[in-house]
Design an enzyme around this catalytic site. Structure first.
Site, short mmCIF file in Angstrom:
data_model
loop_
_atom_site.label_atom_id
_atom_site.label_comp_id
_atom_site.label_asym_id
_atom_site.label_seq_id
_atom_site.Cartn_x
_atom_site.Cartn_y
_atom_site.Cartn_z
N ASP A 1 0.89 -1.03 -0.01
CA ASP A 1 -0.10 -0.11 0.05
C ASP A 1 0.65 1.12 0.09
O ASP A 1 1.58 1.38 0.96
CB ASP A 1 -0.66 -0.08 1.28
CG ASP A 1 -1.69 0.94 1.21
OD1 ASP A 1 -1.66 1.90 0.73
OD2 ASP A 1 -2.68 1.13 2.32
N ILE A 2 0.82 2.00 -1.13
CA ILE A 2 1.67 3.21 -1.11
C ILE A 2 1.37 4.07 0.06
O ILE A 2 2.17 5.19 0.20
CB ILE A 2 1.48 3.89 -2.70
CG1 ILE A 2 2.73 4.93 -2.74
CG2 ILE A 2 0.09 4.46 -2.87
CD1 ILE A 2 2.80 5.17 -4.30
N GLY B 1 -9.16 4.79 -7.07
CA GLY B 1 -7.52 4.04 -6.83
C GLY B 1 -6.55 4.72 -6.01
O GLY B 1 -6.89 4.93 -4.79
N VAL B 2 -5.36 4.75 -6.50
CA VAL B 2 -4.27 5.45 -5.61
C VAL B 2 -4.71 6.80 -5.16
O VAL B 2 -4.31 7.13 -3.94
CB VAL B 2 -3.08 5.35 -6.38
CG1 VAL B 2 -1.95 6.33 -5.69
CG2 VAL B 2 -2.57 4.12 -6.69
N ASP B 3 -5.30 7.64 -6.01
CA ASP B 3 -5.67 9.03 -5.66
C ASP B 3 -6.60 8.96 -4.43
O ASP B 3 -6.25 9.75 -3.55
CB ASP B 3 -6.25 9.69 -6.95
CG ASP B 3 -6.33 10.98 -6.79
OD1 ASP B 3 -5.91 11.80 -6.00
OD2 ASP B 3 -7.31 11.39 -7.73
N SER C 1 -0.92 5.05 -14.69
CA SER C 1 -1.96 5.02 -15.80
C SER C 1 -2.30 3.51 -15.87
O SER C 1 -3.06 2.94 -16.85
CB SER C 1 -1.42 5.38 -16.95
OG SER C 1 -1.44 7.07 -16.80
N GLY D 1 -3.86 1.54 -13.90
CA GLY D 1 -5.21 0.86 -13.37
C GLY D 1 -6.38 1.25 -14.27
O GLY D 1 -6.40 0.70 -15.46
#
Length: 171
Positions: free
Chosen positions: A10-11, A32-34, A122, A124
């Site tokens: 997990d970032i 997502g990540v954002d 990009s 995902g």
């Protein structure tokens, strides 16, 4: 020389100077990540993103560009937001994807960040094929990381992505 490392995980749990966010152009959070970075980092990140939108990025952050904010409650000093391109079979957008990594590294060096964590930008919901995305990411980091950035860590969410990055890194 910059060391490239891989982590499956997990970032938002990485202890680094800067976490790179695969943002959408609005800078106001998303999926997502954002979404994960905004949720875990708390309201301070969104507040700074709103200031950026009210000033120099009124129309949003252009694809391939990068800008930094506080990291809020993340175990990092900064979040570097970059907008990756949506994959297209009809148009080669690989230069825009490479620009995300290059511009994020430029911002990291300007900030004095020694450790930077990247997601697979990009790959995902933007549909970029993982192997091609990994090749572009690794090549761009190798070619353009400032020597002051000691470690670039690719944080891959699942084992499949980790394995693809590992193959590319070894090649």
């Amino acid at each position: 020389m910059t060391t490239i490392t891989l982590v499956q995980g997990d970032i938002t749990r990485q202890s680094v100077d800067a976490v790179v966010n695969a943002a959408n152009s609005s800078l106001l959070g998303g999926g997502g990540v954002d979404g994960a970075i905004h949720r875990r980092g708390g309201p301070a990140i969104l507040a700074e993103c709103r200031k950026l939108r009210a000033s120099r990025y009124g129309k949003g952050l252009p694809t391939g560009r990068a800008v930094a904010t506080t990291a809020g409650e993340l175990d990092a000093r900064w979040v570097i937001h970059t907008v990756g391109p949506v994959f297209s079979r009809a148009e080669d957008r690989s230069a825009l994807l490479a620009s995300c990594y290059r511009q994020s590294l430029r911002v990291a060096a300007e900030l004095g960040a020694r450790t930077v964590a990247f997601p697979a930008i990009s790959t995902g919901i933007f549909g970029w094929p993982m192997e091609d995305g990994a090749r572009i990411a690794v090549r761009t980091v190798r070619e353009s990381a400032d020597p002051s950035v000691e470690e670039v860590r690719f944080v891959l969410f699942d084992k499949e992505a980790y394995n693809v990055f590992a193959e590319v890194l070894e090649a």
